[in-house]
Enzyme design. Sequence first.
Site, PDB file in Angstrom:
ATOM      1  N   LYS A   1       0.832  -0.973   0.138  1.00 46.49           N
ATOM      2  CA  LYS A   1      -0.040   0.031  -0.143  1.00 46.49           C
ATOM      3  C   LYS A   1       0.961   1.357   0.003  1.00 46.49           C
ATOM      4  O   LYS A   1       0.889   2.152   0.691  1.00 46.49           O
ATOM      5  CB  LYS A   1      -0.940   0.129   1.266  1.00 46.49           C
ATOM      6  CG  LYS A   1      -2.099  -1.150   1.374  1.00 46.49           C
ATOM      7  CD  LYS A   1      -3.119  -0.900   2.043  1.00 46.49           C
ATOM      8  CE  LYS A   1      -4.159  -1.899   2.337  1.00 46.49           C
ATOM      9  NZ  LYS A   1      -3.702  -3.120   2.929  1.00 46.49           N
TER      10      LYS A   1
ATOM     11  N   ASP B   1       2.765   7.543  -0.505  1.00 46.13           N
ATOM     12  CA  ASP B   1       3.683   8.834  -0.556  1.00 46.13           C
ATOM     13  C   ASP B   1       3.660   9.331  -1.881  1.00 46.13           C
ATOM     14  O   ASP B   1       3.299   8.838  -2.723  1.00 46.13           O
ATOM     15  CB  ASP B   1       4.881   8.346   0.330  1.00 46.13           C
ATOM     16  CG  ASP B   1       5.533   9.563   1.052  1.00 46.13           C
ATOM     17  OD1 ASP B   1       5.192  10.859   0.653  1.00 46.13           O
ATOM     18  OD2 ASP B   1       5.977   9.049   2.330  1.00 46.13           O
TER      19      ASP B   1
HETATM   20  O1  S5P Z   1      -9.730  -2.342   2.693  1.00 46.61           O
HETATM   21  C1  S5P Z   1      -8.940  -3.315   2.694  1.00 46.61           C
HETATM   22  C2  S5P Z   1      -7.697  -3.565   1.758  1.00 46.61           C
HETATM   23  C3  S5P Z   1      -6.926  -4.455   2.278  1.00 46.61           C
HETATM   24  S1  S5P Z   1      -5.503  -5.051   1.267  1.00 46.61           S
HETATM   25  N1  S5P Z   1      -9.063  -3.954   3.991  1.00 46.61           N
HETATM   26  C4  S5P Z   1      -8.261  -5.026   4.221  1.00 46.61           C
HETATM   27  O2  S5P Z   1      -8.564  -5.774   5.120  1.00 46.61           O
HETATM   28  N2  S5P Z   1      -7.197  -5.330   3.398  1.00 46.61           N
HETATM   29  C5  S5P Z   1      -6.138  -6.204   3.836  1.00 46.61           C
HETATM   30  O3  S5P Z   1      -6.853  -7.622   3.718  1.00 46.61           O
HETATM   31  C6  S5P Z   1      -5.644  -6.164   5.085  1.00 46.61           C
HETATM   32  O4  S5P Z   1      -4.629  -5.659   4.965  1.00 46.61           O
HETATM   33  C7  S5P Z   1      -5.242  -7.736   5.484  1.00 46.61           C
HETATM   34  O5  S5P Z   1      -4.058  -8.122   5.046  1.00 46.61           O
HETATM   35  C8  S5P Z   1      -6.499  -8.417   4.878  1.00 46.61           C
HETATM   36  C9  S5P Z   1      -7.715  -8.936   5.442  1.00 46.61           C
HETATM   37  O6  S5P Z   1      -7.587  -9.795   6.436  1.00 46.61           O
HETATM   38  P1  S5P Z   1      -8.559 -10.422   7.250  1.00 46.61           P
HETATM   39  O7  S5P Z   1      -7.571 -11.157   8.482  1.00 46.61           O
HETATM   40  O8  S5P Z   1      -9.238  -9.325   8.015  1.00 46.61           O
HETATM   41  O9  S5P Z   1      -9.460 -11.341   6.297  1.00 46.61           O
END
Ligand code: S5P
Length: 469
Positions: free
Chosen positions: A304, A307
């Site tokens: 992500k 910057d």
């Molecule tokens: O909006 C987002 C974008 C991402 S990339 N919400 C998220 O949760 N993520 C990523 O997806 C977050 O960084 C994590 O690695 C994953 C979700 O993990 P979970 O354990 O909640 O399924």
Amino acid sequence: MSTQKKELVLKLFELGVLKFGSFTLKSGLLSPFYLDFRRIIGDPNILRDISEQLWEIAKDLEFDHLCGVPYAALSISSTMSVLYGKPMIVKRKEAKKYGTKKIVEGVFEKGQKCIILDDVISSGISMIETLEALKKEGLQTTDVLAIVNRMQGGVPALESHGYRVHCVYEMDEILSVLLEYNKISKQQAEDTQEFIRNNSINFEQLRKEGVSVPSWSYRNIKLRAEHPVAKRLINIITAKRSNLCCSADVSTKRELLQLANRVGPHICMLKTHIDNIQDFDRELVIELKKIAEKHNFIILEDRKFADIGHIVKQQFTSPPFSIADWADAVTVHVIAGSSSIDALRSTGYLNNTGLIIVAEMSTQDTLTSENYTEQAIRIAENNKDVVLGVVAQNYRPESAGLMMFTPGINIDSKGDQHGQVYNPPSEAFTKRGVDVMIVGRGIYQAEDIAKKAAEYRNIGWDSYQERLN
Ligand code: S5P
């Protein structure tokens, strides 16, 4: 279909009016076929044949004028006018800026009837505009004639506005003739049909109206994707029948490699947060790449970047993580604008690594407003050479070949204590048009990780099939 009509299809093919291959449309979509009726002026015999076919329909209608839509249909309406003795009017593309400022040229009176001729009916939007303009001039139009119905929603749209539509050919009929005479392959016919199916809805409009729509098929995305990693990903998805990305949010090398091995057979993509691995070293990357090759999945580093361009370039390429060396894809925010994309492109590494733009986040109180998400999607659409798609929850890019990656998926939980919101996978695929679901804790915190991954994979694949149907 009459022999005459069949022969005309073959002649149109020979003249290069019906083209098959890969064509960028005005909308930016990459289409497997293109209809170029402007070429018909190159063969007076074909022009006459087409006019005859249209007259077969027109002769039973009651009208005073023929109105051809510029440019392709102008030659047809002129030919018909000469052949069958009906006067012609023309609706200009733009009103004249000087002199009469007329929008409709010709000799007519208010209340007279005209039929309108066009080469192809696609979405019907431009035709509706033309019809409105004629109405303003006091002309009555009830019938619309065209050579081909591209079957992309235009005919029902016009009918819903109260017009009768008559087409010489349905696109399907053209494909059957060309197949019968071995002018196109079965694959080309199928790709064309699939393209038509997937582009027959005005997605933008439906989205504005709050209607959920099914999304593209994987084959269609691949057809129109530009980045090689996108094509590779679709190949993996379809070969493994898996649209599951496992988010490997663990904290040690050992855990990461073990998890990758367990979920490997069930996933199309593994997502890492490499800076969370306490004992990271180059060895980890080498081992992870081997597992990815063995189980055929791609690696998404969820860095992500957020910057200014100058900094994201360094973050992407610099040690210790040297992400550019090994990640098949990386996530990037566009909060700083599209300059971050340009900066990453300038590193020269984006031939092997695709970008996924975070357009909308999954948290309860996310700041990614509808407007922000739309802008982020526009940036993705304008940079398709390096972008695979977007991370989003509700908004899917309509543009050709971009994918929607969606986290916040869990079958056993509704969220966590830090604002994460979970949705079930089935709904994500069928209602929101998701292409790849991202599941973290739902899998790696399960007792039997491989079994859980298989469960998600099956639900994901079945839901995708349901969407297609
Ligand atoms: O909006 C987002 C974008 C991402 S990339 N919400 C998220 O949760 N993520 C990523 O997806 C977050 O960084 C994590 O690695 C994953 C979700 O993990 P979970 O354990 O909640 O399924």
